[in-house]
Design a protein around this motif. Structure first.
Motif, PDB file in Angstrom:
ATOM      1  N   GLU A  95       7.546  -2.268  12.321  1.00 38.48           N
ATOM      2  CA  GLU A  95       7.875  -3.145  13.447  1.00 38.48           C
ATOM      3  C   GLU A  95       9.233  -2.747  14.023  1.00 38.48           C
TER       4      GLU A  95
ATOM      5  N   LYS B 260       4.224  -4.906   6.208  1.00 33.19           N
ATOM      6  CA  LYS B 260       4.993  -4.665   7.429  1.00 33.19           C
ATOM      7  C   LYS B 260       6.409  -4.278   7.037  1.00 33.19           C
TER       8      LYS B 260
ATOM      9  N   ASP C 106       5.216  -9.502   5.384  1.00 35.40           N
ATOM     10  CA  ASP C 106       6.108  -9.249   6.528  1.00 35.40           C
ATOM     11  C   ASP C 106       7.526  -8.913   6.038  1.00 35.40           C
ATOM     12  N   ASP C 107       8.327  -8.314   6.892  1.00 37.13           N
ATOM     13  CA  ASP C 107       9.754  -8.075   6.636  1.00 37.13           C
ATOM     14  C   ASP C 107      10.022  -7.333   5.334  1.00 37.13           C
TER      15      ASP C 107
HETATM   16 CA    CA Z   1       8.970  -9.019  10.574  1.00 34.91          CA
END
Ligand code: CA
Ligand code: C2E
Ligand code: CA
Length: 301
Positions: free
Chosen positions: A249, A213, A192-193
């Motif tokens: 995202e 992501k 993520d991130d």
């Molecule tokens: Ca995120």
């Protein structure tokens, strides 16, 4: 004693701001500390009092416009503090170790909901659950995942755990074998991130990840500054060549969507298609999806 306590408070404040910093004790620090202690006390009782709930945000395949997964996002409804955002209480929960039982609860609830959606709506997409460093470092982490899969009856192949790079900075050697155990259970890993903070392409080669992501900051300025957006497009192409799925995202505008649809990104998530919604809204979203309506029906042709 009082002086030592003040000194300790200032020291903790300095530490929390990174290395080599100096803080003097003052009234503001005192208020911050009191606020934090108050939050800690309230958090301690919140699980028992059933004050947490999950919201869900769908993720869409760029190719088909249909749902590829649904991310669970925790919310805290405190009777005295109101709705507290995760960014305000998760760091405190992490610090006090409370993230371990909270994370366990969120994981189990999300898995149970996904199993229920499969029965009720024939939903066969992924369920994504965020995991914090403290949870991953906990000795019974893998067991917790196994238990959530078994008790919920969710298909393990449908469970995706979202982790962040910062988790590996201090404990790479112990964390990586755990990821291998999780993959043995059949679950997937999403980094993520990506791009926020210390991104290292090295992690892409060393971690067994299925999905990357790309952090929302990359496309936040598509309208005014294309540099970061172009980097996001390049990252998507790069990870695709490595056999890793990419998801962008934070898609908020049609202009951003227009840009992304011409890149090699696989999947999208953002307010443009759906904000995180309460559990009772998911049925409607899944029914629209079953009828083949792309992107939750929000885009003009
Ligand atoms: Ca995120
Ligand atoms: P995250 O995992 O990066 O989650 C995405 C955040 O972006 C969510 O914020 C979501 O509401 C928000 N978001 C989604 N679409 C858009 C968009 O188009 N534009 C913008 N500006 N934001 C968008 P939220 O729900 O406030 O969560 C914040 C963070 O809290 C999450 O960031 C995650 O790191 C953490 N978190 C949430 N739930 C959990 C959990 O169950 N466990 C753990 N350990 N962390 C969690
Ligand atoms: Ca996430």
């Amino acid at each position: 004693e009082e002086l030592l306590m003040y000194a300790d408070t200032a020291m903790n404040k300095a530490k929390s701001e990174g290395k080599n910093s100096i803080r003097l004790y003052n009234r503001d620090i005192k208020h911050e500390v009191i606020k934090k202690i108050d939050m800690q006390n309230k958090l301690r009782k919140a699980l028992e009092l059933d004050e947490f709930f999950l919201q869900y945000q769908p993720q869409y395949s760029l190719k088909t416009g249909l749902i590829r997964g649904i991310e669970a996002l925790v919310r805290w409804k405190s009777p005295s503090l109101g709705i507290v955002k995760p960014n305000d209480f998760i760091p405190v929960a992490e610090e006090m170790g409370y993230i371990v039982p909270l994370g366990k609860w969120a994981l189990k609830k999300a898995c149970c909901d996904a199993a229920k959606w499969e029965k009720e709506f024939g939903y066969t997409g992924l369920i994504s659950v965020n995991v914090s460093a403290r949870q991953l470092n906990n000795a019974d982490f893998v067991e917790t995942i196994r238990e959530a899969i078994v008790t919920s009856g969710v298909n393990p192949k449908k469970l995706e755990l979202e982790i962040t790079e910062s988790m590996f900075i201090s404990s790479f050697e112990t964390a990586v074998p755990k990821l291998a155990d999780i993959i043995d259970l059949g679950a997937r890993i999403c980094l993520d991130d990506f791009g926020k903070g210390y991104s290292s392409l090295g992690y892409l080669m060393q971690l067994p990840i299925d999905t990357l992501k790309i952090d929302k900051s990359f496309i936040a300025h598509t309208e005014t500054n294309m540099i970061k957006s172009n980097i996001a497009a390049s990252i998507a192409a790069l990870v695709n060549d490595l056999g890793i799925e990419s998801i962008v995202e934070g898609v908020e505008t049609e202009k951003q969507f227009e840009f992304i649809r011409h890149t090699r990104t696989n999947d999208l998530q953002g307010f443009l298609f759906s904000r995180p919604v309460n559990e009772d809204m998911i049925g409607e979203i899944l029914e629209r999806n079953n009828r083949g309506i792309p992107f939750n029906g929000v885009l003009k042709n």
